[in-house]
Design an enzyme around this catalytic site. Structure first.
Site, PDB file in Angstrom:
ATOM      1  N   HIS A 124       0.849  -1.200   0.000  1.00  0.00           N
ATOM      2  CA  HIS A 124       0.000   0.000   0.000  1.00  0.00           C
ATOM      3  C   HIS A 124       0.876   1.239   0.000  1.00  0.00           C
ATOM      4  O   HIS A 124       1.874   1.302   0.709  1.00  0.00           O
ATOM      5  CB  HIS A 124      -0.876  -0.002   1.264  1.00  0.00           C
ATOM      6  N   ASP A 172     -13.895   3.511   7.291  1.00  0.00           N
ATOM      7  CA  ASP A 172     -12.835   4.279   6.631  1.00  0.00           C
ATOM      8  C   ASP A 172     -13.389   5.022   5.416  1.00  0.00           C
ATOM      9  O   ASP A 172     -13.037   6.169   5.161  1.00  0.00           O
ATOM     10  CB  ASP A 172     -11.671   3.379   6.220  1.00  0.00           C
ATOM     11  N   ARG A 203     -13.121  13.503   5.830  1.00  0.00           N
ATOM     12  CA  ARG A 203     -11.815  14.172   5.994  1.00  0.00           C
ATOM     13  C   ARG A 203     -11.451  14.974   4.756  1.00  0.00           C
ATOM     14  O   ARG A 203     -10.893  16.070   4.848  1.00  0.00           O
ATOM     15  CB  ARG A 203     -10.729  13.109   6.274  1.00  0.00           C
ATOM     16  N   SER A 220      -6.529   4.776   8.960  1.00  0.00           N
ATOM     17  CA  SER A 220      -7.205   4.546   7.684  1.00  0.00           C
ATOM     18  C   SER A 220      -6.506   3.432   6.899  1.00  0.00           C
ATOM     19  O   SER A 220      -7.136   2.468   6.444  1.00  0.00           O
ATOM     20  CB  SER A 220      -7.203   5.869   6.893  1.00  0.00           C
ATOM     21  N   LYS A 237      -7.769  -0.923   6.734  1.00  0.00           N
ATOM     22  CA  LYS A 237      -8.057  -1.597   5.454  1.00  0.00           C
ATOM     23  C   LYS A 237      -7.123  -2.786   5.245  1.00  0.00           C
ATOM     24  O   LYS A 237      -7.522  -3.837   4.773  1.00  0.00           O
ATOM     25  CB  LYS A 237      -7.864  -0.615   4.288  1.00  0.00           C
TER      26      LYS A 237
HETATM   27  N1  URA Z   1      -4.299   6.506   2.085  1.00  0.00           N
HETATM   28  C1  URA Z   1      -5.290   5.970   2.827  1.00  0.00           C
HETATM   29  O1  URA Z   1      -5.716   4.856   2.561  1.00  0.00           O
HETATM   30  N2  URA Z   1      -5.792   6.692   3.835  1.00  0.00           N
HETATM   31  C2  URA Z   1      -5.346   7.902   4.172  1.00  0.00           C
HETATM   32  O2  URA Z   1      -5.838   8.484   5.119  1.00  0.00           O
HETATM   33  C3  URA Z   1      -4.316   8.449   3.398  1.00  0.00           C
HETATM   34  C4  URA Z   1      -3.791   7.724   2.351  1.00  0.00           C
END
Ligand code: URA
Length: 440
Positions: free
Chosen positions: A84, A163, A170, A185, A189
């Site tokens: 990620h 999220d 946000r 966040s 995930k």
């Molecule tokens: N990527 C994400 O998945 N969440 C964030 O808050 C920022 C970048």
């Protein structure tokens, strides 16, 4: 009687700590629509200013992970690795490093996101390949992983729904750039997606959400610590986003550059970073049986022998995409309008405002202005010069692509303001700044 939510906001605003129970309740109530957006916005802003303790961050991450379904990948043979990025401009590493690692036998089971703000998203890039499906059912996702060893699909709506809701809030309340909120966040995930190991690309600089090296190191440490607590080996690589990665920014433009990289013909920074990330995934999956240096060498071999490119093609075919676009990226065609950005004076490019370049790409049509807007896959930017290059006055620094003339004009005006040109050559910056392991 429990505290009213307004009292919790006040409590947090005053710098006091929320309990595990209060955080769980807050996430559950917000996800189920019992806390209005205006109150949650105030809480997010209080978190932005006051930060979160390790206990609060763990509680928040776990509550967000548990807000929806989680994926069970235990039936899949081999070590599954997820990767990620915290977001960047021109960051096509998943499209390159994923197939390289898969060609080396690592199982890549990845749920990716769409572009957000000035940053691009892997799912939008993949969808620029005609026919490519990113809305796979769980069964299709599993089948593809088992068949080809790699599958990249969109995040299903029932994975960490908290999220999804919080991120959208946000995005419109200036509360994206908070280290604990980003950490919760990302990790909620990743934990919900069920892989054995997690590799995080934590970007830093003018094209990243966190602009300073110190902030990015803190983000990396907090995320790897959550990974450790959850029993998942997690490694973070901190990467420089002070300029776009490679030359291409925009969806089909980036797929073309990624395909070139898998043919061994990518820009130096793309090749270096992708070998590092793929090497790290091979190393992690090896569980100590291969050294870092061997893993990196394997990554290079998988590009040289063509097997990494074949993996991208296999994945594309399995997800309904037209593989001929990978072989011959000219098929993507060019947008109807092209514009040039030129240097206003002679000198070295000292700095680029990378988020501004990402925003210009969005203005051209490569990103969304609202959640509902559609993407122009051909739109974007190809840089012709990068930081440290010398340019003559009037020389071209970038080519812009759009299918809409007005968009082209406004993006061009915006793009011209994103360079600092001066008399002395800037020092070359490192691309890979640090490597942080779970619990460092
Ligand atoms: N990527 C994400 O998945 N969440 C964030 O808050 C920022 C970048």
């Amino acid at each position: 009687m429990g505290k009213r939510f307004v009292d919790l906001i006040q409590w947090k605003k005053d710098g006091k700590q929320l309990s595990d129970r209060e955080i769980k309740q807050m996430i559950m109530d917000y996800t189920q629509g019992r806390i209005p957006d205006y109150q949650m916005s105030a809480m997010l802003m209080a978190i932005c200013f006051q930060g979160m303790s390790d206990e609060e961050l763990t509680a928040m991450t776990m509550a967000m992970k548990d807000s929806g379904k989680t994926v069970d990948l235990s039936d899949i043979k081999g070590v599954t690795v997820d990767k990620h990025s915290t977001g960047g401009v021109g960051d096509k590493t998943t499209l390159v490093a994923g197939p390289i690692a898969a060609a080396a036998g690592v199982t890549i089971a990845k749920m990716s996101g769409r572009g957000l703000g000035f940053t691009g998203g892997t799912i939008d890039k993949l969808e620029s390949i005609p026919g490519f499906r990113t809305d796979l059912t769980n069964e299709e996702f599993f089948r593809n992983i088992q068949k080809t060893g790699i599958c990249i699909t969109g995040q299903s709506g029932d994975l960490a729904p908290a999220d999804k809701l919080l991120y959208a809030l946000r995005d419109v309340t200036a509360t994206v750039e908070s280290i604990p909120l980003i950490a919760a966040s990302v990790m909620s995930k990743k934990l919900a997606a069920g892989c054995d190991k997690i590799l995080l690309e934590v970007t830093t600089g003018s094209g990243a959400l966190v602009k300073t090296k110190e902030g990015s190191a803190e983000l990396a440490k907090r995320m790897t610590a959550i990974g450790k607590l959850a029993g998942k080996e997690t490694t973070a690589i901190i990467t420089n986003m002070n300029e776009p990665l490679g030359y291409a920014v925009g969806n089909s433009l980036e797929v073309s550059e990624a395909a070139a990289a898998l043919k061994g013909e990518g820009p130096d920074d793309v090749m270096e970073l992708c070998y590092t990330l793929a090497g790290e995934m091979i190393y992690m999956a090896g569980g100590g049986k291969v050294s870092s240096a061997e893993a990196r060498k394997t990554a290079e071999q998988k590009v040289n022998d063509g097997s990494a490119l074949n993996k991208l093609k296999e994945m594309t075919a399995a997800q309904g995409g037209d593989v001929s676009y990978i072989d011959n990226t000219e098929q993507f065609g060019e947008a109807a309008f092209q514009g040039e950005v030129t240097a206003p004076q002679s000198g070295y490019i000292i700095r680029m405002n990378t988020s501004g370049i990402g925003a210009a790409s969005g203005m051209l049509g490569a990103g969304r202005m609202t959640k509902e807007s559609s993407i122009d896959f051909q739109a974007g930017i190809v840089l012709t010069k990068k930081t440290g290059d010398y340019v003559e006055k009037g020389e071209r620094t970038a080519v812009l692509y759009a299918n809409n003339k007005e968009r082209m004009e406004s993006a061009k005006a915006h793009m011209e303001k994103q360079y600092l040109i001066g008399g002395s050559k800037p020092e070359k910056e490192y691309l890979i700044l640090d490597r942080i392991l779970s619990g460092d």
